[in-house]
Design an enzyme around this catalytic site. Structure first.
Site, PDB file in Angstrom:
ATOM      1  N   SER A 100     -10.715 -25.791  -6.103  1.00 13.73           N
ATOM      2  CA  SER A 100     -11.532 -24.693  -5.618  1.00 13.73           C
ATOM      3  C   SER A 100     -12.708 -24.392  -6.547  1.00 13.73           C
ATOM      4  O   SER A 100     -13.581 -25.218  -6.755  1.00 13.73           O
ATOM      5  CB  SER A 100     -10.646 -23.456  -5.408  1.00 13.73           C
ATOM      6  OG  SER A 100     -11.332 -22.463  -4.700  1.00 13.73           O
ATOM      7  N   ASP A 239     -18.370 -22.062  -3.148  1.00  9.92           N
ATOM      8  CA  ASP A 239     -17.667 -22.591  -4.313  1.00  9.92           C
ATOM      9  C   ASP A 239     -17.430 -24.084  -4.099  1.00  9.92           C
ATOM     10  O   ASP A 239     -17.896 -24.671  -3.121  1.00  9.92           O
ATOM     11  CB  ASP A 239     -16.369 -21.826  -4.587  1.00  9.92           C
ATOM     12  CG  ASP A 239     -15.328 -22.030  -3.498  1.00  9.92           C
ATOM     13  OD1 ASP A 239     -15.693 -22.442  -2.385  1.00  9.92           O
ATOM     14  OD2 ASP A 239     -14.138 -21.772  -3.755  1.00  9.92           O
ATOM     15  N   ASP A 241     -15.083 -26.024  -3.117  1.00 11.51           N
ATOM     16  CA  ASP A 241     -14.468 -26.599  -1.912  1.00 11.51           C
ATOM     17  C   ASP A 241     -14.894 -25.893  -0.635  1.00 11.51           C
ATOM     18  O   ASP A 241     -14.367 -26.176   0.436  1.00 11.51           O
ATOM     19  CB  ASP A 241     -12.941 -26.627  -2.031  1.00 11.51           C
ATOM     20  CG  ASP A 241     -12.307 -25.247  -1.949  1.00 11.51           C
ATOM     21  OD1 ASP A 241     -12.961 -24.262  -2.348  1.00 11.51           O
ATOM     22  OD2 ASP A 241     -11.148 -25.141  -1.509  1.00 11.51           O
TER      23      ASP A 241
END
Length: 441
Positions: A100, A239, A241
């Protein structure tokens, strides 16, 4: 039995258990074995842009194949895209290799069901139980097949665009997009420019090491600077992902997840589209948002931190809107997971229809100051029995009175204690947060 799953899948430092090639091999076999109990199964695997993704993609692929499960490889792909594509490709599960918003030294994995929903606690328990068993491969005639899907990007791009009111257009809007050198780098321009916007992209040249490096939703200084320099209408930050969204208004000011949720909620309520008139958030959700929703007679439901818990409560309560201040926003009438791209489109739809600026849209909510401090820990800390911390918390809460609150919790994804002090007055919030953090020095 070890508990490997945190609040958002499995995550950690690359090369340190469980983020190792041998564990991912066993994990692929374990998940595949659970899926294969229902008959012949297939999965799809996507990843973000960190260098270790290639290693773990191959390990997971081998594990699934050894359990007799077919594997479709997607390549670099946002997490919410995998959730969507799991359904369109009729796969039994979707897998995302990502950490992430963390830097490249970390990696992890998330799983989605055939319906595009994150694995439940029961699913995770079944996998962890299988991880304790010896790894037994299927026979040579039952080994799964691996292949690479063609054109998955095009499918997801068209899906994102379909969630925007096509009677409207982004024509004339000047938007800066920060892709965090992550999984949206080859998608964002197409989605927003094809809807009419003038797009300037930054941080969209991933090299395997620069994901989330001084950029993206967790570090917006560069985006804020570019919005002001180019006199753009707004900025959008994803971000690594692509499941988080933070925006920047025309004045270079941040507009966080709580403010964006409020903007969408207010618009949908006025249009009669806010099903059950509820919004789901977490214990970290801003008091200003809660009070603004209350003033509109919109019910706010609080759950523990983590978009999986938000989703579970949304399904229970029949809500279609929920999320976190960090930028995880779930529009359940549009998709099945937190999706930065789709959430941004919902905000832009409100902006275009109301002919307002982002600054004007956020004015109806008076955001409280939240001071967040992360304390790194080497060993697990029992917060309930920490006498000094409890005493300090009582003193800070007395100082805040009814004009603020304190939230202290252990991170579900990292070795951190997270301290949050919220108040109307910024100076008081900072003073309280410092007092609490000093307990750990």
């Amino acid at each position: 039995m070890d508990n490997y799953f945190g609040t958002d899948g499995i995550r950690g430092k690359v090369g340190i258990e469980p983020i190792t090639a041998d564990f991912f091999l066993k994990l692929g076999w374990s998940v595949g074995s659970v899926l294969a109990q229902q008959g012949k199964a297939s999965v799809i695997i996507g990843k973000d842009t960190r260098i270790s993704g290639y290693l773990f993609e191959s390990a997971l692929e081998a594990g699934f194949l050894s359990a007799g499960v077919d594997v479709g490889l997607l390549g670099p792909m946002p997490t919410p895209a995998v959730a969507y594509l799991t359904q369109t490709y009729n796969a039994n599960a979707g897998v995302v290799i990502s950490a992430s918003h963390n830097h490249f030294q970390d990696n992890g994995v998330k799983f989605f069901s055939a319906k595009g929903l994150k694995f439940s606690s029961q699913d995770q328990s079944a996998i962890e139980n299988k991880l304790t068993k010896p790894m037994i491969n299927v026979g040579a005639d039952k080994i799964g097949k691996a292949y690479r899907h063609e054109q998955p990007l095009g499918r997801y791009i068209e899906f994102c665009k379909s969630t925007f009111d096509r009677t409207q257009s982004l024509l004339g809007l000047n938007i800066i997009i920060d892709c965090a050198n992550g999984a949206t780098y080859h998608i964002a321009r197409s989605v927003f420019s094809e809807l009419g916007a003038n797009i300037h992209i930054i941080n969209n040249t991933p090299d395997g090491f620069n994901i989330n490096e001084r950029c993206g939703a967790t570090n917006t200084k560069h985006l804020q600077q570019v919005v002001l320099e180019l006199k753009a209408d707004l900025g959008i930050a994803f971000d690594g992902d692509g499941d988080r969204l933070i925006m920047v208004d025309e004045n270079g000011e941040l507009v966080d997840g709580d403010e964006l949720i409020f903007i969408i909620a207010k618009a949908w309520q006025s249009q009669g589209r806010l099903v059950n008139n509820t919004v789901v958030g977490t214990k970290m959700s801003n008091l200003g948002m809660r009070y603004a929703l209350r003033d509109l007679n919109i019910q706010f439901i609080e759950v523990n931190v983590g978009d999986r818990f938000v989703m579970e409560q949304m399904q229970k309560s029949g809500s279609i809107l929920g999320g976190e201040g960090s930028g995880h926003i779930i529009c359940l009438n549009k998709t099945t997971s937190g999706d930065g791209m789709i959430s941004a489109l919902q905000v832009l739809e409100v902006l275009v229809k109301s002919q307002s600026s982002l600054t004007q849209l956020k004015q109806s909510m008076n955001k409280y100051t939240q001071i967040l401090i992360n304390i790194k820990i080497q060993t697990q800390v029992n917060l309930e029995n920490h006498t000094k911390l409890q005493q300090a918390q009582l003193e800070v809460e007395k100082m805040l009175g009814s004009e603020g609150r304190v939230v202290i919790r252990a991170s579900g994804t990292e070795s951190l204690i997270r301290i949050m002090v919220e108040a109307k007055n910024k100076i008081i919030a900072k003073k309280g947060a410092k007092k609490l953090s000093n307990v750990f020095k």
